[in-house]
Design an enzyme around this catalytic site. Sequence first.
Site, PDB file in Angstrom:
ATOM      1  N   ARG A  46       0.735  -1.331   0.150  1.00  0.00           N
ATOM      2  CA  ARG A  46       0.016   0.008   0.066  1.00  0.00           C
ATOM      3  C   ARG A  46       0.829   1.224  -0.107  1.00  0.00           C
ATOM      4  O   ARG A  46       1.891   1.203   0.585  1.00  0.00           O
ATOM      5  CB  ARG A  46      -0.785  -0.048   1.482  1.00  0.00           C
ATOM      6  CG  ARG A  46      -1.927  -0.925   1.343  1.00  0.00           C
ATOM      7  CD  ARG A  46      -3.180  -0.600   0.508  1.00  0.00           C
ATOM      8  NE  ARG A  46      -3.740   0.607   1.150  1.00  0.00           N
ATOM      9  CZ  ARG A  46      -4.909   1.298   0.584  1.00  0.00           C
ATOM     10  NH1 ARG A  46      -5.101   0.882  -0.758  1.00  0.00           N
ATOM     11  NH2 ARG A  46      -5.120   2.433   1.157  1.00  0.00           N
ATOM     12  N   ILE A  47       0.457   2.340  -0.720  1.00  0.00           N
ATOM     13  CA  ILE A  47       0.984   3.366  -0.612  1.00  0.00           C
ATOM     14  C   ILE A  47       0.526   4.381   0.612  1.00  0.00           C
ATOM     15  O   ILE A  47      -0.829   4.304   0.816  1.00  0.00           O
ATOM     16  CB  ILE A  47       0.610   4.371  -1.981  1.00  0.00           C
ATOM     17  CG1 ILE A  47       0.998   3.499  -3.312  1.00  0.00           C
ATOM     18  CG2 ILE A  47       1.681   5.737  -1.768  1.00  0.00           C
ATOM     19  CD1 ILE A  47       2.636   3.599  -3.586  1.00  0.00           C
ATOM     20  N   ASN A  78      10.684  -0.542   6.299  1.00  0.00           N
ATOM     21  CA  ASN A  78      10.136  -1.075   5.265  1.00  0.00           C
ATOM     22  C   ASN A  78      11.238  -1.879   4.516  1.00  0.00           C
ATOM     23  O   ASN A  78      12.389  -1.561   4.883  1.00  0.00           O
ATOM     24  CB  ASN A  78       9.733  -0.163   4.264  1.00  0.00           C
ATOM     25  CG  ASN A  78       8.950  -0.899   2.974  1.00  0.00           C
ATOM     26  OD1 ASN A  78       8.218  -1.924   3.070  1.00  0.00           O
ATOM     27  ND2 ASN A  78       9.575  -0.487   1.734  1.00  0.00           N
ATOM     28  N   HIS A 103      12.652  -3.299   0.711  1.00  0.00           N
ATOM     29  CA  HIS A 103      12.455  -3.269  -0.685  1.00  0.00           C
ATOM     30  C   HIS A 103      13.192  -4.031  -1.277  1.00  0.00           C
ATOM     31  O   HIS A 103      14.765  -4.058  -0.992  1.00  0.00           O
ATOM     32  CB  HIS A 103      12.778  -1.703  -0.883  1.00  0.00           C
ATOM     33  CG  HIS A 103      12.520  -1.536  -2.305  1.00  0.00           C
ATOM     34  ND1 HIS A 103      11.276  -1.292  -2.913  1.00  0.00           N
ATOM     35  CD2 HIS A 103      13.071  -1.286  -3.371  1.00  0.00           C
ATOM     36  CE1 HIS A 103      11.182  -1.038  -4.226  1.00  0.00           C
ATOM     37  NE2 HIS A 103      12.580  -1.036  -4.558  1.00  0.00           N
ATOM     38  N   GLU A 128       8.081   9.807   1.091  1.00  0.00           N
ATOM     39  CA  GLU A 128       8.675   9.738  -0.086  1.00  0.00           C
ATOM     40  C   GLU A 128       8.871   8.135  -0.327  1.00  0.00           C
ATOM     41  O   GLU A 128       9.879   7.390   0.362  1.00  0.00           O
ATOM     42  CB  GLU A 128      10.003  10.319  -0.461  1.00  0.00           C
ATOM     43  CG  GLU A 128      10.310  10.471  -1.882  1.00  0.00           C
ATOM     44  CD  GLU A 128      11.609  11.478  -2.082  1.00  0.00           C
ATOM     45  OE1 GLU A 128      12.038  12.120  -1.072  1.00  0.00           O
ATOM     46  OE2 GLU A 128      12.127  11.220  -3.268  1.00  0.00           O
TER      47      GLU A 128
HETATM   48  C1  GRF Z   1       9.329  -9.111  -1.057  1.00  0.00           C
HETATM   49  O1  GRF Z   1      10.254  -9.238  -2.296  1.00  0.00           O
HETATM   50  C2  GRF Z   1       9.638  -7.743  -0.169  1.00  0.00           C
HETATM   51  O2  GRF Z   1      10.763  -7.555  -0.503  1.00  0.00           O
HETATM   52  C3  GRF Z   1       8.654  -7.152  -0.758  1.00  0.00           C
HETATM   53  O3  GRF Z   1       7.392  -7.632  -0.904  1.00  0.00           O
HETATM   54  C4  GRF Z   1       7.812  -9.112  -1.228  1.00  0.00           C
HETATM   55  C5  GRF Z   1       6.981 -10.313  -0.423  1.00  0.00           C
HETATM   56  O4  GRF Z   1       7.444 -10.256   0.848  1.00  0.00           O
HETATM   57  N1  GRF Z   1       8.504  -5.927   0.316  1.00  0.00           N
HETATM   58  P1  GRF Z   1       6.732 -11.316   2.005  1.00  0.00           P
HETATM   59  O5  GRF Z   1       6.895 -12.719   1.325  1.00  0.00           O
HETATM   60  O6  GRF Z   1       5.096 -10.824   1.822  1.00  0.00           O
HETATM   61  O7  GRF Z   1       7.536 -11.122   3.161  1.00  0.00           O
END
Ligand code: GRF
Length: 197
Positions: A87-88, A103, A105, A139
């Site tokens: 979600r944003i 978070n 990424h 951001e």
């Molecule tokens: C992962 O690639 C993570 O980097 C991104 O969402 C993907 C799924 O993560 N944020 P998860 O298996 O639901 O923890």
Amino acid sequence: KNIVILISGRGSNMQAIVEAAIPGAHIAAVIANRPDAAGLAWAAERGIATVALDHKQYASREAFDTELAARIDSFQPDLVVLAGFMRILTPAFTQHYAGRMFNIHPSLLPAFPGLHTHQRAIDAGCKLAGCTVHFVTAELDHGPIVFQAAVPVLDDDTETSLAQRVLAEEHRLYPAAVQAFVQGRLEVDGLRVRHLG
Ligand code: GRF
């Protein structure tokens, strides 16, 4: 320290954090924006409080974020962990948790913010890819970086094979980042995070 983890799907990063059994970290709740998120059942089976907040039930992003913050705050979190939370978030929400929301990424930020990071790294001919744990700011995919892990991009890599290699690093990196926060070893100075001790 109370940790609240937000997920949208399988929650493999959430599972890695729970299974790390980080000393001093109490997983107070797992919250999903989709009632069918597989991670909710996994957490509930382990006696962790779960909340499903269907974002489709809310007329606006602000209304959803307001309710989400209220539910999160009911668990009195020291740290909010976004783990595959797709979600944003509104600026008001990110401000409310400034300095206490992570978070993860799946790229070496600031390269490849946004989606489809693995395919983009392959298409760009990168020799390294990886993942980033960062503090969340208004951001998107841009806050102070806590930890990064790099993996090689191999000639025969597909999006799937690279994603699997990165995900394995995520499952190591995220618990380490939560532990560093819980132990009070992180000092944020602008976009830079110093690791103390
Ligand atoms: C992962 O690639 C993570 O980097 C991104 O969402 C993907 C799924 O993560 N944020 P998860 O298996 O639901 O923890």
